[in-house]
Write a protein that holds these residues in place. Structure first.
Motif, PDB file in Angstrom:
ATOM      1  N   CYS A   1      -7.275   0.227  -7.536  1.00 24.13           N
ATOM      2  CA  CYS A   1      -6.014   0.129  -6.793  1.00 24.13           C
ATOM      3  C   CYS A   1      -5.190  -0.982  -7.444  1.00 24.13           C
ATOM      4  O   CYS A   1      -5.529  -2.168  -7.321  1.00 24.13           O
ATOM      5  CB  CYS A   1      -6.269  -0.194  -5.320  1.00 24.13           C
ATOM      6  SG  CYS A   1      -4.718  -0.479  -4.431  1.00 24.13           S
TER       7      CYS A   1
ATOM      8  N   ASN B   1      -3.743   0.981   7.908  1.00 26.21           N
ATOM      9  CA  ASN B   1      -2.949   1.082   6.672  1.00 26.21           C
ATOM     10  C   ASN B   1      -1.587   1.694   6.992  1.00 26.21           C
ATOM     11  O   ASN B   1      -1.235   2.773   6.515  1.00 26.21           O
ATOM     12  CB  ASN B   1      -3.648   1.983   5.645  1.00 26.21           C
ATOM     13  CG  ASN B   1      -5.048   1.533   5.311  1.00 26.21           C
ATOM     14  OD1 ASN B   1      -5.771   1.050   6.179  1.00 26.21           O
ATOM     15  ND2 ASN B   1      -5.439   1.680   4.062  1.00 26.21           N
TER      16      ASN B   1
ATOM     17  N   CYS C   1       0.849  -1.201   0.000  1.00 30.12           N
ATOM     18  CA  CYS C   1       0.000   0.000   0.000  1.00 30.12           C
ATOM     19  C   CYS C   1       0.882   1.248   0.000  1.00 30.12           C
ATOM     20  O   CYS C   1       1.631   1.483   0.948  1.00 30.12           O
ATOM     21  CB  CYS C   1      -0.890  -0.005   1.232  1.00 30.12           C
ATOM     22  SG  CYS C   1      -1.765   1.559   1.463  1.00 30.12           S
ATOM     23  N   PRO C   2       0.794   2.084  -1.047  1.00 32.26           N
ATOM     24  CA  PRO C   2       1.626   3.286  -1.087  1.00 32.26           C
ATOM     25  C   PRO C   2       1.336   4.247   0.065  1.00 32.26           C
ATOM     26  O   PRO C   2       2.230   4.953   0.537  1.00 32.26           O
ATOM     27  CB  PRO C   2       1.285   3.947  -2.422  1.00 32.26           C
ATOM     28  CG  PRO C   2       0.299   3.082  -3.111  1.00 32.26           C
ATOM     29  CD  PRO C   2      -0.059   1.930  -2.234  1.00 32.26           C
ATOM     30  N   MET C   3       0.098   4.268   0.532  1.00 30.71           N
ATOM     31  CA  MET C   3      -0.198   5.176   1.655  1.00 30.71           C
ATOM     32  C   MET C   3       0.530   4.722   2.914  1.00 30.71           C
ATOM     33  O   MET C   3       1.086   5.546   3.642  1.00 30.71           O
ATOM     34  CB  MET C   3      -1.701   5.239   1.927  1.00 30.71           C
ATOM     35  CG  MET C   3      -2.009   6.042   3.179  1.00 30.71           C
ATOM     36  SD  MET C   3      -3.662   6.648   3.268  1.00 30.71           S
ATOM     37  CE  MET C   3      -4.603   5.181   3.505  1.00 30.71           C
TER      38      MET C   3
ATOM     39  N   CYS D   1      -4.475   8.146   0.134  1.00 32.22           N
ATOM     40  CA  CYS D   1      -4.667   6.993  -0.743  1.00 32.22           C
ATOM     41  C   CYS D   1      -4.920   7.563  -2.140  1.00 32.22           C
ATOM     42  O   CYS D   1      -5.894   8.301  -2.330  1.00 32.22           O
ATOM     43  CB  CYS D   1      -5.870   6.185  -0.273  1.00 32.22           C
ATOM     44  SG  CYS D   1      -6.499   5.083  -1.557  1.00 32.22           S
ATOM     45  N   TYR D   2      -4.057   7.236  -3.081  1.00 31.14           N
ATOM     46  CA  TYR D   2      -4.192   7.841  -4.415  1.00 31.14           C
ATOM     47  C   TYR D   2      -5.507   7.447  -5.088  1.00 31.14           C
ATOM     48  O   TYR D   2      -6.060   8.200  -5.887  1.00 31.14           O
ATOM     49  CB  TYR D   2      -2.983   7.485  -5.309  1.00 31.14           C
ATOM     50  CG  TYR D   2      -2.982   6.073  -5.848  1.00 31.14           C
ATOM     51  CD1 TYR D   2      -2.525   5.013  -5.084  1.00 31.14           C
ATOM     52  CD2 TYR D   2      -3.462   5.790  -7.126  1.00 31.14           C
ATOM     53  CE1 TYR D   2      -2.528   3.716  -5.573  1.00 31.14           C
ATOM     54  CE2 TYR D   2      -3.475   4.497  -7.617  1.00 31.14           C
ATOM     55  CZ  TYR D   2      -3.005   3.459  -6.834  1.00 31.14           C
ATOM     56  OH  TYR D   2      -3.035   2.184  -7.313  1.00 31.14           O
TER      57      TYR D   2
END
Ligand code: SF4
Length: 295
Positions: free
Chosen positions: A250, A107, A79-81, A164-165
């Protein structure tokens, strides 16, 4: 090999997030949001837990069931976040705000959880923050969820600049356009969306909350402001209702495929490992969260 036979042979359970591909959702033993998956991970009595989701979900499962084998079918599903919050910066923030408590979203990495007072998910973030007597809360890492929580409390929420993108990229104009096309539809959005998108919504829910709401609501049509994987579940469970997606994807969640799941069950790899000390320190904030109800 037959998946059920393989699962039985390995004494394994499959936990899958609501954003997973249909081929994974269809074979999951438990399908849910982060809170539901954490609860399932803490209750299961199997030897093996296969987490179909992203890295922090598998880490959470291991923290709650440290004696079990926890596998994530693709270690590249990250997860990038969660990666936006670093222990060094959190330690600095804690020093700058010595009277604040740290609430970390699930997250986050296990290291961040280990430095936190309590965790939360989007299903219970408001309740978690309100359960704390402190006037200042460092909220890590989702800025939008932190801003959403701020609407319900006079405590000062110190925001982390994470996002979150997938949810950040959902635009108010998209929701308005969908509403013009489907005027009777209820608008449900995730609290990781921007405040402008949240302001357009009839209801703000975690994915688990959206599932419950869609079942109970008298409405027959819904605009769903979250990752598009949830719409597969919503349509399957409510065949008489219509769901209009923002088509947000995602790419990390979609890295888990049926082939990777089978391979992971056959080999019990890639396995998740964490240092004992991190497991020990991260467990308390997660367990505290699980005792607090949803919102
Ligand atoms: S949907 Fe957002 S928060 Fe969830 S894994 Fe993907 S990037 Fe992370």
């Amino acid at each position: 090999m037959n998946l059920d036979r393989l699962k039985k042979e390995k004494n394994a359970v499959i936990l899958a997030h609501n954003y997973q591909l249909p081929e994974i959702q269809d074979v999951a033993d438990y399908l849910g949001d982060s809170l539901a998956l954490a609860q399932s991970a803490s209750k299961t009595d199997t030897d093996v837990i296969v987490v179909c989701g992203v890295d922090f979900m598998a880490e959470t499962a291991l923290i709650l069931s440290p004696d079990k084998v926890v596998v994530l079918p693709d270690l590249a599903a990250t997860c990038p976040m969660a990666a936006m919050a670093t222990p060094e910066k959190l330690k600095r923030m804690k020093n700058e705000h010595p009277n604040a408590r740290v609430v970390s979203y699930v997250n986050t990495t296990a290291e961040i959880k280990a430095l936190s007072d309590v965790c939360c998910t989007s299903a219970n973030a408001v309740n978690v923050v309100k359960s704390l007597p402190e006037k200042e809360i460092i909220f890590v890492p989702d800025m939008n969820l932190g801003k959403y929580v701020q609407r319900f409390t006079s405590q000062k929420i110190i925001l982390w600049p994470g996002y979150c993108y997938v949810h950040r990229d959902i635009k108010k104009e998209q929701i308005i356009k969908l509403k013009k096309m489907h005027q009777d539809a209820e608008i449900l959005v995730h609290p990781e969306c921007s405040p402008e998108v949240i302001d357009t919504a009839d209801f703000v829910y975690s994915t688990g909350g959206m599932v419950e709401h869609a079942k109970k609501s008298n409405s027959k049509e819904f605009i769903i402001g979250t990752e598009e994987g949830l719409c597969y579940r919503l349509k399957k469970e409510n065949p008489d209702k219509k769901f209009y997606s923002t088509n947000s994807v995602c790419s990390e969640m979609k890295k888990i495929t049926f082939e990777k799941l089978v391979h992971s069950l056959e080999t019990l790899k890639p396995r998740i490992n964490l240092p004992d000390k991190i497991i020990e320190d991260a467990r308390e904030p997660i367990e505290k969260m699980m005792k607090i109800g949803k919102r």
